[in-house]
Write a protein that holds these residues in place. Structure first.
Motif, PDB file in Angstrom:
ATOM      1  N   ALA A   1     -27.488  -9.644  57.328  1.00  0.00           N
ATOM      2  CA  ALA A   1     -28.909  -9.766  56.992  1.00  0.00           C
ATOM      3  C   ALA A   1     -29.473  -8.419  56.558  1.00  0.00           C
ATOM      4  CB  ALA A   1     -29.713 -10.367  58.141  1.00  0.00           C
ATOM      5  N   GLY A   2     -28.669  -7.661  55.837  1.00  0.00           N
ATOM      6  CA  GLY A   2     -29.082  -6.351  55.342  1.00  0.00           C
ATOM      7  C   GLY A   2     -28.476  -6.103  53.972  1.00  0.00           C
ATOM      8  N   PRO A   3     -28.935  -5.065  53.301  1.00  0.00           N
ATOM      9  CA  PRO A   3     -28.441  -4.791  51.951  1.00  0.00           C
ATOM     10  C   PRO A   3     -27.063  -4.138  51.903  1.00  0.00           C
ATOM     11  CG  PRO A   3     -30.058  -3.155  52.579  1.00  0.00           C
ATOM     12  CD  PRO A   3     -30.024  -4.180  53.686  1.00  0.00           C
TER      13      PRO A   3
ATOM     14  N   VAL B   1     -26.858  -4.326  45.919  1.00  0.00           N
ATOM     15  CA  VAL B   1     -28.279  -4.596  45.674  1.00  0.00           C
ATOM     16  C   VAL B   1     -29.102  -3.382  46.094  1.00  0.00           C
ATOM     17  CG1 VAL B   1     -28.064  -7.101  45.906  1.00  0.00           C
ATOM     18  CG2 VAL B   1     -28.640  -5.722  47.921  1.00  0.00           C
ATOM     19  N   LEU B   2     -28.412  -2.369  46.631  1.00  0.00           N
ATOM     20  CA  LEU B   2     -29.070  -1.144  47.078  1.00  0.00           C
ATOM     21  C   LEU B   2     -28.220   0.051  46.624  1.00  0.00           C
ATOM     22  CD1 LEU B   2     -31.318   0.231  48.800  1.00  0.00           C
ATOM     23  CD2 LEU B   2     -29.729   0.094  50.726  1.00  0.00           C
TER      24      LEU B   2
ATOM     25  N   TYR C   1     -19.140   1.924  53.704  1.00  0.00           N
ATOM     26  CA  TYR C   1     -20.185   0.924  53.508  1.00  0.00           C
ATOM     27  C   TYR C   1     -19.647  -0.191  52.623  1.00  0.00           C
ATOM     28  CZ  TYR C   1     -23.194   4.800  54.942  1.00  0.00           C
ATOM     29  OH  TYR C   1     -23.769   5.836  55.630  1.00  0.00           O
ATOM     30  N   CYS C   2     -19.890  -1.432  53.026  1.00  0.00           N
ATOM     31  CA  CYS C   2     -19.501  -2.579  52.204  1.00  0.00           C
ATOM     32  C   CYS C   2     -20.754  -3.198  51.599  1.00  0.00           C
ATOM     33  CB  CYS C   2     -18.740  -3.620  53.018  1.00  0.00           C
ATOM     34  SG  CYS C   2     -18.140  -4.980  51.975  1.00  0.00           S
ATOM     35  N   HIS C   3     -20.677  -3.490  50.310  1.00  0.00           N
ATOM     36  CA  HIS C   3     -21.810  -4.040  49.567  1.00  0.00           C
ATOM     37  C   HIS C   3     -21.578  -5.487  49.140  1.00  0.00           C
ATOM     38  CE1 HIS C   3     -23.894  -0.119  48.900  1.00  0.00           C
ATOM     39  NE2 HIS C   3     -22.663   0.343  49.143  1.00  0.00           N
TER      40      HIS C   3
END
Length: 144
Positions: free
Chosen positions: A40-42, A118-119, A29-31
Motif C-alpha cells: 500500500a505504498g509507492p 510511480v515514484l 527498493y522494489c517498484h
C-alpha cells in the motif's frame, strides 16, 4: 558472511516476532506493481536473507500466507494484518521488509523493477529495469 549479529522484528501488534541474523544477501527498493499493491505504498524497501537466517520466535501459528504467483509467498500476521516478509523459493531468499526490523542498519544498494515506478527517486543508486541477471532478470539498467 555471518557477523553473529541478530536483529529483532515483529508484526504491527507484536503477536508474531522473529529475528534475522548475519548479513542480508542484498538490500534495495522494489517498484513492481505487486510490491506496491501489497505494501500500500509507492515503493517497498527490501532486505533479502537466506531462509535459515530468519527465525520465527513467537506466534508462528498467527502467520498467514498468500501467493499470487509461485515466485512469491507473502506472509502477514492473521491478528493485525501486519505484513512480515515474502518468501521467494526460486531465488532461495526471503524478503524481510526493512520497516519490520527497526534496529537493522538498512542501506539500499539498488532499485529493482524500476520500469514500473510511480515514484521516481534520484538517489544515485543503480536502477534496474527488472531484476539483476543473477536473480532471473534482464540485468538492464535504466537512467535516473
Amino acid at each position: 558472511m555471518n557477523n553473529g549479529k541478530a536483529y529483532k522484528g515483529s508484526c504491527f501488534c507484536g503477536a508474531v516476532q522473529f529475528t534475522v541474523s548475519g548479513e542480508p544477501q542484498g538490500m534495495g527498493y522494489c517498484h513492481c506493481e505487486s510490491c506496491r499493491s501489497w505494501s500500500a505504498g509507492p515503493v517497498n524497501a527490501f532486505t533479502l536473507w537466506k531462509p535459515e537466517a530468519v527465525q520465527i520466535t513467537q506466534g508462528a501459528e498467527n502467520i498467514g500466507t498468500y501467493n499470487k504467483t509461485p515466485r512469491s509467498y507473502r506472509k502477514w500476521c492473521k491478528i493485525c494484518g501486519g505484513h512480515l516478509f515474502t518468501e521467494h523459493p526460486g531465488m532461495g531468499l526471503t524478503d524481510v521488509y526493512a520497516a519490520v526490523i527497526p534496529d537493522f542498519p538498512y542501506h539500499a544498494g539498488v532499485h529493482v523493477n524500476y520500469q514500473e515506478t510511480v515514484l521516481p527517486i534520484k538517489d544515485g543508486l543503480p536502477k534496474m529495469k527488472d531484476l539483476p541477471k543473477e536473480m532471473g532478470g534482464s540485468g538492464v539498467s535504466m537512467a535516473e
